[in-house]
Motif scaffolding. Structure first.
Motif, short mmCIF file in Angstrom:
data_model
loop_
_atom_site.label_atom_id
_atom_site.label_comp_id
_atom_site.label_asym_id
_atom_site.label_seq_id
_atom_site.Cartn_x
_atom_site.Cartn_y
_atom_site.Cartn_z
N ALA A 148 -4.85 -1.29 12.45
CA ALA A 148 -4.61 -2.11 11.24
C ALA A 148 -3.98 -3.54 11.81
CB ALA A 148 -3.72 -1.53 10.10
N LYS A 149 -3.89 -4.36 10.69
CA LYS A 149 -3.46 -5.89 10.68
C LYS A 149 -1.92 -5.66 10.86
CE LYS A 149 -7.23 -7.82 8.61
NZ LYS A 149 -7.85 -8.73 7.25
N ASP B 100 -7.99 -5.06 13.29
CA ASP B 100 -8.55 -5.73 12.03
C ASP B 100 -8.78 -4.60 11.04
OD1 ASP B 100 -8.62 -8.45 12.42
OD2 ASP B 100 -10.56 -8.29 13.55
N ASP C 34 -7.72 -2.10 8.27
CA ASP C 34 -6.62 -1.92 7.48
C ASP C 34 -6.54 -0.27 6.77
OD1 ASP C 34 -4.72 -3.60 7.79
OD2 ASP C 34 -5.22 -4.83 5.99
N THR C 35 -7.89 0.39 7.18
CA THR C 35 -8.25 1.61 6.42
C THR C 35 -8.17 2.81 7.73
OG1 THR C 35 -10.69 1.51 6.99
CG2 THR C 35 -9.77 0.85 4.79
N GLY D 1 -3.61 2.94 9.16
CA GLY D 1 -4.36 2.42 8.09
C GLY D 1 -4.10 3.31 6.87
N SER D 2 -4.75 2.91 5.62
CA SER D 2 -4.54 3.71 4.43
C SER D 2 -5.09 4.88 4.64
CB SER D 2 -5.20 2.68 3.38
OG SER D 2 -6.35 2.42 3.62
N GLY E 262 0.37 -2.70 9.42
CA GLY E 262 -0.47 -1.45 8.77
C GLY E 262 -0.30 -1.36 7.35
N THR E 263 -1.02 -0.28 6.95
CA THR E 263 -1.05 0.02 5.53
C THR E 263 -0.83 1.60 4.99
OG1 THR E 263 -3.38 0.13 5.49
CG2 THR E 263 -2.46 -1.80 4.68
N TYR F 286 3.97 -4.79 7.07
CA TYR F 286 3.74 -3.56 6.52
C TYR F 286 3.50 -3.45 5.32
CZ TYR F 286 4.35 1.19 4.65
OH TYR F 286 4.17 2.44 4.04
N ARG F 287 2.30 -3.02 4.66
CA ARG F 287 2.00 -3.15 3.32
C ARG F 287 1.48 -1.89 2.44
NH1 ARG F 287 -2.76 -5.41 5.06
NH2 ARG F 287 -1.76 -4.99 7.16
#
Length: 460
Positions: free
Chosen positions: A152-153, A187, A189-190, A223-224, A246-247, A269-270
């Protein structure tokens, strides 16, 4: 330890050997993700069964690399005498399995899931999965810790990631900078780093070099699609749980007796963090904090910016702790429904112009509906900074108080939490109806004590 020889016939260890390179198999049945205690299920996966290769019982020494779908069944226990990297495939860990870290000269065992690997560790409230020290008398820092690495980003400018180290990826802290198996970022994010449910991680945080330790749990570039639910880290030497970009989301987590920060994030981080406890009864670093939150120290505005949603947390300090919450280096996010008590150097602090970025305090960064009590002081004010936003906590008619924050300086009336420090059972309940915390009645658990049954607080 005699089981090492039997296992060695199936795969090598100590020299970069691999395990689980046989045919693939399913990664296990589904289980509840974030349900109430007791609703989880064992992963029940397939691939090379390391316990069966050892005769179906005893202790199995994990190899330096796991390559391909692999099963760690609960019929055996597993020894980490060096860092084990999940290079590819899914490593499935059954409910009730125990993984024991043993220090080795110059290195202590860590369990690292690389960008090309995945973990499926689904314990239950009755049979949690336990990563702990394998020494007869256990201490913080006996072994490395668990790290999940994804693609993830990170907050390196928001540009397309070509995978080059140092531009949009990084090597996870605790490893040497040249260790390519420790890379994270990208790249996607999942990105799915895997599943961890009803897992305890104890006595981790081995220092590889000065100021270079693994955290008890590191989540880097995940990621998510990653699932992290019902996780306890206990008596780690460094941070309890740290997110690097990341997410990934986290729910129902306890950090008890960690040496440095309870929950930490940076590098964009999101994700979301909800229903958690940081019980800081054994601080050991120079600045042990409940939550330490950053975006990017080199460029506070770097995108994607850290901006998690954090809710329903109880943060408990003691003598020797620093601040309860420190928001800095450009982090954004919403932090709500928190209880922050007993931090020796202050309850809440914003620094490094964390609130004066474009769209800052009251919009990009909000702390609301939270109770601060018995911190010294509850809210810190930087008299040298004309942009100080501490007065916004009090809902004064000021341009900084754009949000109706509703923060209170009230006693949350916590239960007796002393049991966590001596092997007992703590009570993290909050009796003051004006305060929320980890068991908030308007949270997803409707006030239920979700820590019951699967947590433990061993002193050694």
């Amino acid at each position: 330890m005699g089981a090492m020889a039997a296992f060695g016939a199936g795969c090598s260890d100590g020299d970069g050997g691999t395990a689980g390179s046989g045919g693939s198999a399913g990664t296990g049945g589904s289980a509840g993700t974030g349900g109430s205690a007791g609703t989880g299920g064992s992963g029940g996966g397939g691939g090379e069964d390391l316990c069966a290769m050892n005769g179906g019982s005893g202790e199995v020494t994990l190899p330096a690399e796991i390559d391909g779908d692999t099963l760690l069944s609960a019929d055996c226990s597993y020894l980490l005498v060096e860092t084990t990297y999940v290079i590819s495939g899914t490593t499935t860990i059954e409910a009730g399995t125990e993984i024991l870290g043993l220090p080795d000269p110059g290195e202590a065992g860590g369990f690292i899931v690389t960008q090309n690997g995945r973990i499926d560790a689904r314990g239950t409230a009755e049979s949690p999965i336990v990563f702990t020290s394998g020494l007869p008398v256990r201490s913080p820092g006996d072994w490395g810790g668990v790290a999940l690495l994804g693609t993830a980003k990170l907050s390196y400018g928001g540009n397309a990631c070509d995978g080059e180290a140092g531009e949009c990826t990084d090597v996870v802290e605790g490893l040497e900078a040249s260790e390519t198996r420790g890379l994270y970022g990208g790249d996607d994010d999942t990105h799915d780093c895997g599943t961890m449910e009803y897992v305890r991680i104890e006595f981790a945080g081995f220092e590889l070099t000065q100021d270079n330790e693994l955290n008890s749990l590191t989540v880097a570039g995940c990621g998510s699609d990653t699932t992290l639910s019902y996780i306890q880290t206990h008596r780690g030497e460094d941070d309890g749980i740290e997110f690097f970009g990341g997410t990934a989301n986290l729910d129902h987590a306890i950090v008890s007796g960690t040496g440095d920060d309870g929950i930490d994030w940076d590098q964009g981080y999101r994700g979301t963090i909800t229903n958690f406890v940081v019980d800081h009864f054994a601080p050991r670093s120079s600045d042990p904090r409940g939550m330490e939150t950053d975006n990017n120290g080199g460029d506070f505005n770097s995108a994607p910016r850290s901006a998690p949603t954090v809710s329903y947390g109880t943060l408990i300090g003691t003598a020797g702790t620093d601040r309860g919450i420190v928001n800095r280096e450009g982090t954004f996010g919403v932090q709500s429904g928190l209880v922050v008590v007993g931090f020796e150097a202050g309850g809440y602090d914003m620094r490094d112009t964390a609130w004066s970025q474009p769209g800052g305090w009251g919009e990009g960064l909000v702390v609301e509906q939270s109770c601060f009590f018995d911190n010294t002081p509850n809210y810190l004010v930087d008299d040298n900074d004309p942009n100080d936003a501490m007065n916004a906590f009090f809902d004064e008619p000021d341009e900084l108080a754009a949000a109706s924050l509703g923060n209170l300086e009230e006693d949350p009336e916590l239960g007796d939490t002393s049991g966590s420090a001596n092997g007992g059972t703590p009570d993290y309940s909050v009796s003051n109806p004006n305060c929320m915390g980890a068991f908030a009645t308007d949270g997803s658990d409707s006030g239920t004590d979700w820590t019951a049954g699967w947590t433990a607080y061993p002193a050694d």
